[in-house]
Write a protein that holds these residues in place. Structure first.
Motif, PDB file in Angstrom:
ATOM      1  N   GLU A   3       0.839  -1.206   0.000  1.00 13.52           N
ATOM      2  CA  GLU A   3       0.000   0.000   0.000  1.00 13.52           C
ATOM      3  C   GLU A   3       0.873   1.256   0.000  1.00 13.52           C
ATOM      4  OE1 GLU A   3      -2.715   0.017   3.323  1.00 13.52           O
ATOM      5  OE2 GLU A   3      -2.904   2.185   3.239  1.00 13.52           O
ATOM      6  N   ILE A   7       1.405   4.207  -2.799  1.00 18.05           N
ATOM      7  CA  ILE A   7       1.091   5.626  -2.548  1.00 18.05           C
ATOM      8  C   ILE A   7       2.288   6.506  -2.920  1.00 18.05           C
ATOM      9  CG2 ILE A   7       0.592   7.317  -0.731  1.00 18.05           C
ATOM     10  CD1 ILE A   7      -0.913   5.014   0.751  1.00 18.05           C
ATOM     11  N   GLY A  26       1.691  12.354   3.113  1.00 15.68           N
ATOM     12  CA  GLY A  26       2.775  11.826   3.935  1.00 15.68           C
ATOM     13  C   GLY A  26       2.526  11.913   5.419  1.00 15.68           C
ATOM     14  N   LEU A  88      -9.353   5.597  -2.961  1.00 14.66           N
ATOM     15  CA  LEU A  88      -9.228   4.613  -4.039  1.00 14.66           C
ATOM     16  C   LEU A  88      -9.469   3.216  -3.493  1.00 14.66           C
ATOM     17  CD1 LEU A  88      -8.394   4.094  -6.990  1.00 14.66           C
ATOM     18  CD2 LEU A  88      -6.018   4.025  -6.223  1.00 14.66           C
ATOM     19  N   ASP A 122      -6.928   7.932   0.586  1.00 14.04           N
ATOM     20  CA  ASP A 122      -6.905   6.653   1.283  1.00 14.04           C
ATOM     21  C   ASP A 122      -6.927   5.561   0.226  1.00 14.04           C
ATOM     22  OD1 ASP A 122      -6.800   5.096   3.560  1.00 14.04           O
ATOM     23  OD2 ASP A 122      -8.968   4.892   3.670  1.00 14.04           O
ATOM     24  N   THR A 123      -6.222   4.457   0.495  1.00 15.41           N
ATOM     25  CA  THR A 123      -6.121   3.388  -0.489  1.00 15.41           C
ATOM     26  C   THR A 123      -6.495   2.077   0.169  1.00 15.41           C
ATOM     27  OG1 THR A 123      -4.299   4.609  -1.480  1.00 15.41           O
ATOM     28  CG2 THR A 123      -4.562   2.327  -2.167  1.00 15.41           C
TER      29      THR A 123
HETATM   30  P1  ADP Z   1      -3.478   6.926   7.814  1.00 17.40           P
HETATM   31  O1  ADP Z   1      -3.223   5.489   8.139  1.00 17.40           O
HETATM   32  O2  ADP Z   1      -2.971   7.892   8.845  1.00 17.40           O
HETATM   33  O3  ADP Z   1      -4.884   7.206   7.384  1.00 17.40           O
HETATM   34  P2  ADP Z   1      -2.364   6.323   5.273  1.00 17.40           P
HETATM   35  O4  ADP Z   1      -1.294   5.362   5.581  1.00 17.40           O
HETATM   36  O5  ADP Z   1      -3.687   5.821   4.794  1.00 17.40           O
HETATM   37  O6  ADP Z   1      -2.558   7.268   6.531  1.00 17.40           O
HETATM   38  O7  ADP Z   1      -1.830   7.351   4.192  1.00 17.40           O
HETATM   39  C1  ADP Z   1      -0.525   7.872   4.235  1.00 17.40           C
HETATM   40  C2  ADP Z   1      -0.489   9.160   3.469  1.00 17.40           C
HETATM   41  O8  ADP Z   1      -0.774   8.868   2.088  1.00 17.40           O
HETATM   42  C3  ADP Z   1      -1.531  10.191   3.905  1.00 17.40           C
HETATM   43  O9  ADP Z   1      -0.944  11.466   3.779  1.00 17.40           O
HETATM   44  C4  ADP Z   1      -2.640  10.016   2.920  1.00 17.40           C
HETATM   45  O10 ADP Z   1      -3.384  11.218   2.739  1.00 17.40           O
HETATM   46  C5  ADP Z   1      -1.882   9.604   1.657  1.00 17.40           C
HETATM   47  N1  ADP Z   1      -2.687   8.747   0.755  1.00 17.40           N
HETATM   48  C6  ADP Z   1      -3.161   7.492   0.980  1.00 17.40           C
HETATM   49  N2  ADP Z   1      -3.844   7.023  -0.078  1.00 17.40           N
HETATM   50  C7  ADP Z   1      -3.820   8.012  -1.003  1.00 17.40           C
HETATM   51  C8  ADP Z   1      -4.360   8.156  -2.293  1.00 17.40           C
HETATM   52  N3  ADP Z   1      -5.103   7.203  -2.874  1.00 17.40           N
HETATM   53  N4  ADP Z   1      -4.122   9.294  -2.953  1.00 17.40           N
HETATM   54  C9  ADP Z   1      -3.417  10.289  -2.369  1.00 17.40           C
HETATM   55  N5  ADP Z   1      -2.879  10.228  -1.177  1.00 17.40           N
HETATM   56  C10 ADP Z   1      -3.075   9.101  -0.473  1.00 17.40           C
END
Ligand code: ADP
Ligand code: MG
Length: 321
Positions: A3, A7, A26, A88, A122-123
């Motif tokens: 994941e 990203i 980030g 996503l 978020d992914t």
């Molecule tokens: P958390 O676990 O704190 O919600 P994530 O690990 O999901 O954070 O995400 C890490 C970083 O990547 C965050 O800044 C988040 O906004 C960004 N991010 C995650 N998925 C995507 C995406 N599909 N598009 C853009 N940014 C993303």
């Protein structure tokens, strides 16, 4: 691909940095600088594969369209976009560089056109490809153009051709993508990569009395203005800007695409006579009158000055009829 590598590889530098962004991808959240005396304007639209775009849509167009439909909502308020968040939900078989680099190229192209930055998201894994974009913009306090401002006597205008995307979708669903040859296949572009009227929306601030973007059909979306404003409308069907390919259709088919088809992402707005005159002097040929606002509620349609009966049933996800 994990994941996190996904990203960082595909999304971290997908778009150009923007002056509004204090903190981008980030951290746990993004942080953005908003101008003083401005409101934050936000919206979200979800696209589900097979429901909001045909399964055979290119990865590029899927990325492009997911952002475009959201910028179109900001445009319909007259707002200036600055950022998007991307939710996503990705099936395993698409978690690869081939899909993601094309998908991100689509996002990057549309964001680049409007100086919008991908600031977070978020992914997650899912059975069906689903893209949920949140778009963020700003507008000077009190200047957002709402659905509720239409006044009796106002002129109803649209920003361009209506019905083209619905015609393109019908062709793709019935015959596949190969049937229309160049230059006619250009009409697919209106469905795949719609143009959000962001600049026009901003120009209309201080002029338009109400505005909406046409995503679910002119009939239904104009209907939202009419019910929010508690007024009715008369539309001259022959005044609606129309692609030459639709002019060849029987009237009923053409009107079905124009009134009940969706996905055009043109603006539909109301404006009083003197403001329309001033607007056209400042910015000629950007908006096209198609009718006027009247006291009697409901939508009255005319063609060659004769009244026309036509059922309005634009897109509705939970239609039980
Ligand atoms: P958390 O676990 O704190 O919600 P994530 O690990 O999901 O954070 O995400 C890490 C970083 O990547 C965050 O800044 C988040 O906004 C960004 N991010 C995650 N998925 C995507 C995406 N599909 N598009 C853009 N940014 C993303
Ligand atoms: Mg998360």
């Amino acid at each position: 691909m994990s994941e996190f590598s996904l990203i960082y590889r595909h999304f971290k530098n997908a778009t150009k940095p923007n002056a509004s962004t204090v903190l981008g991808i980030g951290d746990d959240c993004a942080a953005s600088q908003i101008l003083p005396n401005h409101h934050l304007v936000s919206c979200m639209d979800t696209l589900v594969a097979g429901r909001h775009f045909p399964i055979n849509t290119s990865a590029y167009a899927i990325g492009y369209k997911s952002v475009a439909v959201n910028l179109s909502d900001l445009a319909s308020m007259g707002a200036t976009p600055f950022g998007i968040l991307l939710g996503l939900s990705l099936p395993e078989h698409l978690a690869n560089d081939e899909f993601l680099s094309e998908f991100t190229r689509g996002i990057s192209d549309i964001c680049g056109q409007f100086h919008v930055e991908l600031i977070g998201g978020d992914t997650t894994k899912s059975d069906i490809l689903t893209i949920c974009v949140t778009a963020l913009g700003t507008i000077k306090n009190g200047q957002a153009i709402r659905r509720s401002g239409a006044k009796i006597g106002d002129i109803i205008c649209v920003s361009g051709e209506i019905g083209s995307a619905s015609f393109a979708l019908e062709n793709i669903l019935q015959h596949g993508r190969g049937v229309l040859n160049a230059p006619n296949s250009a009409i697919y572009h209106t469905l795949d990569c719609p143009k959000p009227h962001v600049d026009l929306g901003q120009k209309l601030v201080g002029f338009a009395s109400s505005m909406i973007d046409i995503s679910d059909g002119l009939g239904q979306d104009l209907g939202h203005i009419l019910s929010a404003s508690q007024v009715g409308a008369m539309i001259d069907l022959s005044a609606i800007p129309t692609n030459p390919l639709l002019l060849q259709l029987p009237y009923a088919q053409k009107w079905q695409h124009q009134l009940n088809g969706g996905d055009d992402y043109q603006l539909c707005l109301t404006i009083n006579h003197s403001d329309l005159k001033k607007f056209n002097q400042l910015y000629p040929d950007l908006i096209y009158p198609i009718g006027k606002i009247v006291r009697d509620e409901g939508l009255q349609l005319f063609f060659d000055k004769k009244p026309i009966e036509f059922k309005i049933n634009g897109w509705n996800h939970f239609n039980t009829r």
